[in-house]
Scaffold this motif. Sequence first.
Motif, short mmCIF file in Angstrom:
data_model
loop_
_atom_site.label_atom_id
_atom_site.label_comp_id
_atom_site.label_asym_id
_atom_site.label_seq_id
_atom_site.Cartn_x
_atom_site.Cartn_y
_atom_site.Cartn_z
N SER A 287 -16.03 9.18 -2.72
CA SER A 287 -15.67 8.05 -1.87
C SER A 287 -16.46 8.02 -0.57
O SER A 287 -16.93 6.97 -0.14
CB SER A 287 -14.17 8.10 -1.56
N GLU A 288 -16.65 9.20 0.05
CA GLU A 288 -17.27 9.25 1.38
C GLU A 288 -18.79 9.38 1.33
O GLU A 288 -19.47 8.96 2.26
CB GLU A 288 -16.67 10.41 2.18
N VAL B 36 -12.82 12.74 -2.93
CA VAL B 36 -13.17 12.51 -1.52
C VAL B 36 -14.68 12.42 -1.36
O VAL B 36 -15.20 11.55 -0.64
CB VAL B 36 -12.59 13.63 -0.63
N VAL C 207 -7.34 7.94 -2.68
CA VAL C 207 -8.37 8.12 -1.64
C VAL C 207 -8.84 6.78 -1.11
O VAL C 207 -9.24 6.66 0.07
CB VAL C 207 -9.55 8.95 -2.21
N GLN C 208 -8.77 5.73 -1.94
CA GLN C 208 -9.26 4.42 -1.53
C GLN C 208 -8.34 3.71 -0.54
O GLN C 208 -8.75 2.73 0.09
CB GLN C 208 -9.44 3.51 -2.76
N ASP D 100 0.82 -1.20 0.00
CA ASP D 100 0.00 0.00 0.00
C ASP D 100 0.86 1.26 0.00
O ASP D 100 0.58 2.22 -0.72
CB ASP D 100 -0.93 0.01 1.22
N GLU E 10 -6.14 2.90 2.84
CA GLU E 10 -6.57 2.94 4.23
C GLU E 10 -5.86 4.05 5.00
O GLU E 10 -4.82 4.56 4.59
CB GLU E 10 -6.29 1.58 4.89
N GLY E 11 -6.45 4.39 6.15
CA GLY E 11 -5.91 5.47 6.98
C GLY E 11 -4.52 5.17 7.49
O GLY E 11 -3.67 6.07 7.59
N GLU E 12 -4.23 3.92 7.84
CA GLU E 12 -2.89 3.55 8.33
C GLU E 12 -1.83 3.81 7.28
O GLU E 12 -0.71 4.22 7.59
CB GLU E 12 -2.88 2.08 8.75
N THR E 13 -2.19 3.57 6.01
CA THR E 13 -1.25 3.83 4.93
C THR E 13 -0.93 5.32 4.83
O THR E 13 0.23 5.72 4.65
CB THR E 13 -1.83 3.34 3.59
N TRP E 14 -1.95 6.16 4.98
CA TRP E 14 -1.75 7.60 4.91
C TRP E 14 -0.91 8.10 6.09
O TRP E 14 -0.10 9.03 5.93
CB TRP E 14 -3.10 8.32 4.88
N VAL E 15 -1.09 7.50 7.25
CA VAL E 15 -0.28 7.89 8.41
C VAL E 15 1.19 7.56 8.16
O VAL E 15 2.08 8.40 8.39
CB VAL E 15 -0.79 7.19 9.69
#
Length: 552
Positions: free
Chosen positions: A432-433, A429, A496-497, A341, A499-504
């Motif tokens: 997606s949301e 965004v 955007v698809q 990712d 995951e949040g952990e990847t963005w962190v």
Amino acid sequence: MSFLVAAVASVFAGLCYAELGARVPKMGSAYLYSYVTIGEVWAFVTGWNLLLSYVIETSSIAKAWTGAFDDLIHNVMAKHLGEHTPMDSPGLAEYPDFFAAALIMLLAGVLAYGLKESAIVNTVFTAVNVSVLIFIITSGFIKGDLKNWHISKKIVLNATWEIMKLEPNETVDFGVGGFFPFGFDGTLAGAATCFYAFFGFDCIATTGEEVQNPQKAIPLGIVVSLLICFVAFFGVSASLTLMMPYYLLDTHSPLPVAFEYIGWEPAKYAVAVGSLCALSTSLLGVMLPMPRVLYAMARDGLLFKPLSFMSSRQSPVLATLSSGAVAAFMVLLFDLKALVDMSSIGTIFAYTLVAVCLLILRCKPECFLFFLICFFCFRYKDDAGFVLRLEPFSIRDLLSPPFRATHRTSKNVTILTIIILFLVIVLTVLLSEALYSLSRRELWSVLLVSVLVLTLVLAVVIIWRQPQSRTKASFMVPCVPVIPVLSVFINTYLMVQLEGETWVSYAVWMAIGLIIYFGYGVRHSVQKQRLQEAHEQLSSNNVSSNVVDCAA
């Protein structure tokens, strides 16, 4: 289907790479394209993202290599390390993979020494890889069962409960079954992860001076290579999901386990050996360009100068060992999915910036393109005879621009490109949301999406109306600005698809890079030093001319 979406997005990015490779010969990477088009800061960001992609690719391939090897010895390493060195933190691997880290450092040492791969060994490995791929795909269609693409929701729920009974602390989600067990959103999220499969075609885009007919050879080479990659990944993933229910696939070594599942035990070892050959070639291939990008950034002063040291064998020793050490550190901490990712997000970001560079470069005036080819473009004073006179902005000139590209029209395109990026981010965004609201056709969501789409189309039309540079390249992307904007939109939506952990993790990587740039790169930039020297020389020339005038 995820690989198909990723392949289409990669084709758009590949076409942009092809034109930039033709316009800026011998430059060979998104880092340098960004450097000469949108400035040093974004060039550093692009290069830092490329380094992320190469480092994570190295780590993920090494982890896959150890997974395939460990499966051959009945998971001895996984059991031993899992018992003695467990890591229970979220987002990290179950245990540190010391074997993969040692493998990376071993190959980094070999590459730093300057030992080149034998062409014969490379050819043999490639033949083995192709043979194994054909065998896997054929086996999937012989032993596969179409029922595995239509698994009922009840069976999936039973499998979920069974795993939760065996491992109560583990959260599992196998979807709802069927051909799209995680829905179309899941397919798009998978496409964002699958982007790693199509990274590396930029090498083709930089061969404009080495082929007889670059107008056809470059785009054809990119499209054919992407098609071959797509067919291989599409065929293997289809075979795997036909041979074995998707929720039973092994995440570390899926191919040997799938053949064991269908009762072809001997084939398990043949496929494992073929996988090791393929992964060995891929690992060497992805480790070769990694230190070159690091070396180029260090040579330009954006990273630490010692990294540009070249050995007597003309090998970037410190860059190779340093990048290998970072990849080894990554493989110790993160699991395979997290690595893939993170690799995808760096690749997608680099592809997006390449499309932006093409939009801006197409509308630059001819004088800029002349200095671009020389890779030496400065803003001179009036006394030097090179004057960049900025024209005032007007709505009339924006809607009815002049026939030739000027600095004003070029600046208009740059501003419109920034507006398009903002609209694309907001739109992706929202899509997606607020997908549930859109499916129910709620007024606020439909109205907002309609306004954003219409504004985006208007901005694209205005860019299309602006004059483009009349300097022709050996290959030019058709339908500009539509294809670059499509590439930006698809890439952003795929990002955007993730995951949040990847963005962190990505944010931490970018924060480290920006600290290095503003703490070191800004003060040691070679381009900045050249600018200062040029201005000092111009000032001294002006003073000398004034002294001569006074004496006269």
